[in-house]
Scaffold this motif. Structure first.
Motif, PDB file in Angstrom:
ATOM      1  N   LYS A 145       0.859  -1.186   0.000  1.00  0.00           N
ATOM      2  CA  LYS A 145       0.000   0.000   0.000  1.00  0.00           C
ATOM      3  C   LYS A 145       0.898   1.241   0.000  1.00  0.00           C
ATOM      4  O   LYS A 145       2.074   1.173   0.408  1.00  0.00           O
ATOM      5  CB  LYS A 145      -0.873   0.012   1.263  1.00  0.00           C
ATOM      6  CG  LYS A 145      -1.896  -1.117   1.300  1.00  0.00           C
ATOM      7  CD  LYS A 145      -3.065  -0.767   0.407  1.00  0.00           C
ATOM      8  CE  LYS A 145      -4.306  -1.583   0.785  1.00  0.00           C
ATOM      9  NZ  LYS A 145      -5.473  -1.127   0.019  1.00  0.00           N
ATOM     10  N   THR A 194      -1.423   9.150  12.276  1.00  0.00           N
ATOM     11  CA  THR A 194      -1.362   9.270  10.826  1.00  0.00           C
ATOM     12  C   THR A 194      -1.063  10.712  10.420  1.00  0.00           C
ATOM     13  O   THR A 194      -1.707  11.639  10.900  1.00  0.00           O
ATOM     14  CB  THR A 194      -2.719   8.855  10.215  1.00  0.00           C
ATOM     15  OG1 THR A 194      -3.031   7.556  10.680  1.00  0.00           O
ATOM     16  CG2 THR A 194      -2.660   8.863   8.693  1.00  0.00           C
ATOM     17  N   GLU A 229      -7.401   1.410   8.915  1.00  0.00           N
ATOM     18  CA  GLU A 229      -6.750   2.581   8.307  1.00  0.00           C
ATOM     19  C   GLU A 229      -6.051   2.238   6.991  1.00  0.00           C
ATOM     20  O   GLU A 229      -5.832   3.109   6.155  1.00  0.00           O
ATOM     21  CB  GLU A 229      -5.711   3.160   9.270  1.00  0.00           C
ATOM     22  CG  GLU A 229      -6.250   4.243  10.177  1.00  0.00           C
ATOM     23  CD  GLU A 229      -5.105   5.075  10.754  1.00  0.00           C
ATOM     24  OE1 GLU A 229      -4.800   6.126  10.163  1.00  0.00           O
ATOM     25  OE2 GLU A 229      -4.526   4.657  11.782  1.00  0.00           O
ATOM     26  N   GLU A 270      -7.166   0.801   4.602  1.00  0.00           N
ATOM     27  CA  GLU A 270      -8.088   1.026   3.479  1.00  0.00           C
ATOM     28  C   GLU A 270      -7.963   2.444   2.920  1.00  0.00           C
ATOM     29  O   GLU A 270      -8.346   2.707   1.786  1.00  0.00           O
ATOM     30  CB  GLU A 270      -9.545   0.785   3.929  1.00  0.00           C
ATOM     31  CG  GLU A 270      -9.818  -0.629   4.402  1.00  0.00           C
ATOM     32  CD  GLU A 270      -9.378  -1.660   3.367  1.00  0.00           C
ATOM     33  OE1 GLU A 270      -9.702  -1.478   2.169  1.00  0.00           O
ATOM     34  OE2 GLU A 270      -8.666  -2.619   3.750  1.00  0.00           O
ATOM     35  N   ASN A 271      -7.434   3.359   3.758  1.00  0.00           N
ATOM     36  CA  ASN A 271      -7.314   4.749   3.302  1.00  0.00           C
ATOM     37  C   ASN A 271      -6.107   4.960   2.395  1.00  0.00           C
ATOM     38  O   ASN A 271      -5.954   6.023   1.806  1.00  0.00           O
ATOM     39  CB  ASN A 271      -7.181   5.696   4.500  1.00  0.00           C
ATOM     40  CG  ASN A 271      -8.376   5.594   5.441  1.00  0.00           C
ATOM     41  OD1 ASN A 271      -9.469   5.239   5.007  1.00  0.00           O
ATOM     42  ND2 ASN A 271      -8.155   5.867   6.718  1.00  0.00           N
ATOM     43  N   LEU A 272      -5.227   3.952   2.339  1.00  0.00           N
ATOM     44  CA  LEU A 272      -4.000   4.119   1.546  1.00  0.00           C
ATOM     45  C   LEU A 272      -4.244   3.711   0.091  1.00  0.00           C
ATOM     46  O   LEU A 272      -5.239   3.050  -0.232  1.00  0.00           O
ATOM     47  CB  LEU A 272      -2.875   3.279   2.157  1.00  0.00           C
ATOM     48  CG  LEU A 272      -2.448   3.732   3.564  1.00  0.00           C
ATOM     49  CD1 LEU A 272      -1.561   2.679   4.231  1.00  0.00           C
ATOM     50  CD2 LEU A 272      -1.712   5.069   3.498  1.00  0.00           C
TER      51      LEU A 272
END
Lengths: 128, 362
Positions: free
Chosen positions: A9, A54, A112, A114-116
């Motif tokens: 990712k 983050t 988190e 999934e946000n990458l």
């Protein structure tokens, strides 16, 4: 075009993230990023045990050309750092996705990831 | 439009990463600028410097013109081929450019000036030439290759004709000689022995290839910058420019004050500055801990503030060095602070020279 492994990712700020499957991730900078920075001369790593959020700038990669902040791609606790970089910062140039890894984080929230970006998303971001 | 040197294709063939350098597409490195740096300090490396501007000044008044134009005195040059380094000032005493002048005779000189300043240099020279019986001729039909390092001269010897070998044998630093196709000079920008060689465009690629074949490493602008900075040599645009006096740029040694009746451009201003002692000065800074000093960082001393003009990581020393313009009262050996990435770090003040012939000199 530089290598962008599909199993990793990515953050738009050029960090790569490998999910180790045990709640931790390994973080480094991409081959594209090291190519932009040129020969690396110092790496300032975070400390093991640091709590990071983050987007925090937690690490500095300094090349002959410039100093570049590296951001935490996920929130959590730093559980390991790559001490080989102290003496051999050039590993970031020679093996960005392998021996040039920077630190490992135990994630607060695996969601988190999934946000990458995926590899294609990162490729698109650097082609722009 | 981007200019390309005659060696452009050779750079691409060697895998160079090309960048725009003041309108020229030039190699920044061929893989690793640090390895290229070490090649020059330990063996031999070469740089394409064909972008630099060669200007021949010839005619009855050539000597008189140059004695007016630059701060050093070309009257000191009496042996054919001898060169000197100096600066060309505006009326306000600011540095228009730094340059090397080769002397062939009192009616024949060759100047090598920076490429980034080419247009304003030529315009200034032409403007100042009024009333002098001279011709100013740019010579763009040449390539220029700098071969530098402890093995540079030995490697170049493999490419020379017997006549050229005889001509350069025992040639002292800062000399140049034209033999056959080549103008070979014992000058450079690295602090190592070597040559700067001017070669006709049509022979440049072949010459470059032969240097590659004898094991001279191609080196880019990245290594050129770390090498010149270790050697404490100024880079125009960073360490000095039109707003900076040569007295504030470690160029006082390039000024010839004698004879006092030589009226060079900027003399009056420099004399006033010298008497007042009010100019900042250029010193070296050494940081032995982690981190890299960079251009523009603020220097804080007990005598006031200064600025880093050029900073880098020194591959030879393994830590950072910089040139900085600071108040005149700051002394070699002092410790001063540099504001680096939001924190203050302590650095040592040195003379503005760090490495010569492969070894530390401060």
């Amino acid at each position: 075009m530089s290598n962008i492994p599909s199993e990793l990712k990515y953050a738009t700020s050029h960090e790569w993230v490998r999910n180790e499957g045990d709640g931790t991730v390994t973080v480094g900078i991409t081959e594209h990023a090291q190519d932009l920075l040129g020969d690396m001369v110092f790496v300032e790593l975070p400390d093991v045990g640091d709590e990071v959020s983050t987007g925090d700038d937690i690490c500095v990669a300094e090349s002959v050309k410039a100093a570049s902040d590296i951001y935490a791609p996920v929130s959590g606790k730093v559980v390991a750092v790559n001490e080989d970089l102290e003496d051999s910062p050039e590993l970031l140039n020679s093996d960005a996705f392998g021996d040039g890894w920077l630190f490992k984080v135990k994630m607060d929230d695996a969601g988190e990831l999934e946000n990458l970006l995926d590899a294609q998303g990162y490729k698109d971001s650097i082609d722009e | 439009m981007t200019n390309k040197t005659v060696l452009h294709a050779k750079h691409l063939a060697s895998g160079a990463k090309m960048v725009d350098f003041h309108g020229w597409e030039m190699p920044i490195n061929y893989g690793s600028q640090i390895e290229e740096h070490h090649a020059v300090r330990q063996n031999a490396g070469m740089f394409d410097v064909s972008h630099m501007t060669i200007v021949d000044v010839q005619g009855k008044d050539a000597k008189a013109f140059l004695r007016r134009l630059v701060i050093n005195d070309v009257a000191k040059l009496t042996v054919a081929g001898k060169a000197l380094y100096t600066g060309m000032l505006n009326e306000a005493g600011g540095v228009i450019d730094d340059l090397i002048i080769y002397y062939f005779s009192e009616t024949n000189y060759r100047l090598v000036v920076n490429s980034a300043t080419r247009e304003k240099d030529l315009a200034w020279m032409n403007k100042q030439s009024t009333g002098f019986d001279i011709t100013i001729t740019e010579r763009p039909e040449f390539g220029m290759i700098a071969v530098q390092g402890p093995q540079a001269k030995a490697k170049v010897a493999n490419l020379l004709t017997p006549a050229q070998i005889v001509a350069v044998e025992g040639m002292k630093p800062f000399f140049g000689v034209q033999v056959g196709d080549l103008f070979i000079a014992t000058t450079g920008y690295t602090g190592e022995e070597g040559y700067e060689i001017i070669v006709p465009d049509n022979a440049a690629e072949d010459f470059w290839q032969k240097l590659l074949d004898v094991g001279v490493a191609p080196c880019g602008l990245g290594a050129r910058d770390t090498l010149r900075l270790e050697a404490g040599m100024n880079l125009y645009g960073l360490d000095m420019d039109e707003t900076v006096s040569p007295l504030a740029a470690n160029m006082a040694w390039t000024i010839s004050w004698e004879p006092t009746d030589r009226n060079f451009i900027g003399r009056e201003v420099l004399t006033t500055q010298k008497t007042a002692g009010d100019q900042l000065k250029l010193v070296g800074l050494v940081l032995t801990e982690k981190g890299v000093l960079r251009t523009g960082q603020k220097v804080i001393s007990e005598f006031g503030e200064g600025t880093i003009t050029s900073g880098t990581f020194s591959p030879t020393l393994g830590h950072s060095v910089a040139l900085a313009r600071v108040p005149r009262s700051v002394k070699v050996g002092d410790t001063v602070d540099v504001e680096m990435r939001k924190k203050l770090v302590k650095v040592q003040v040195t003379k503005p020279s760090f490495v010569r012939n492969g070894a530390q000199v401060f």
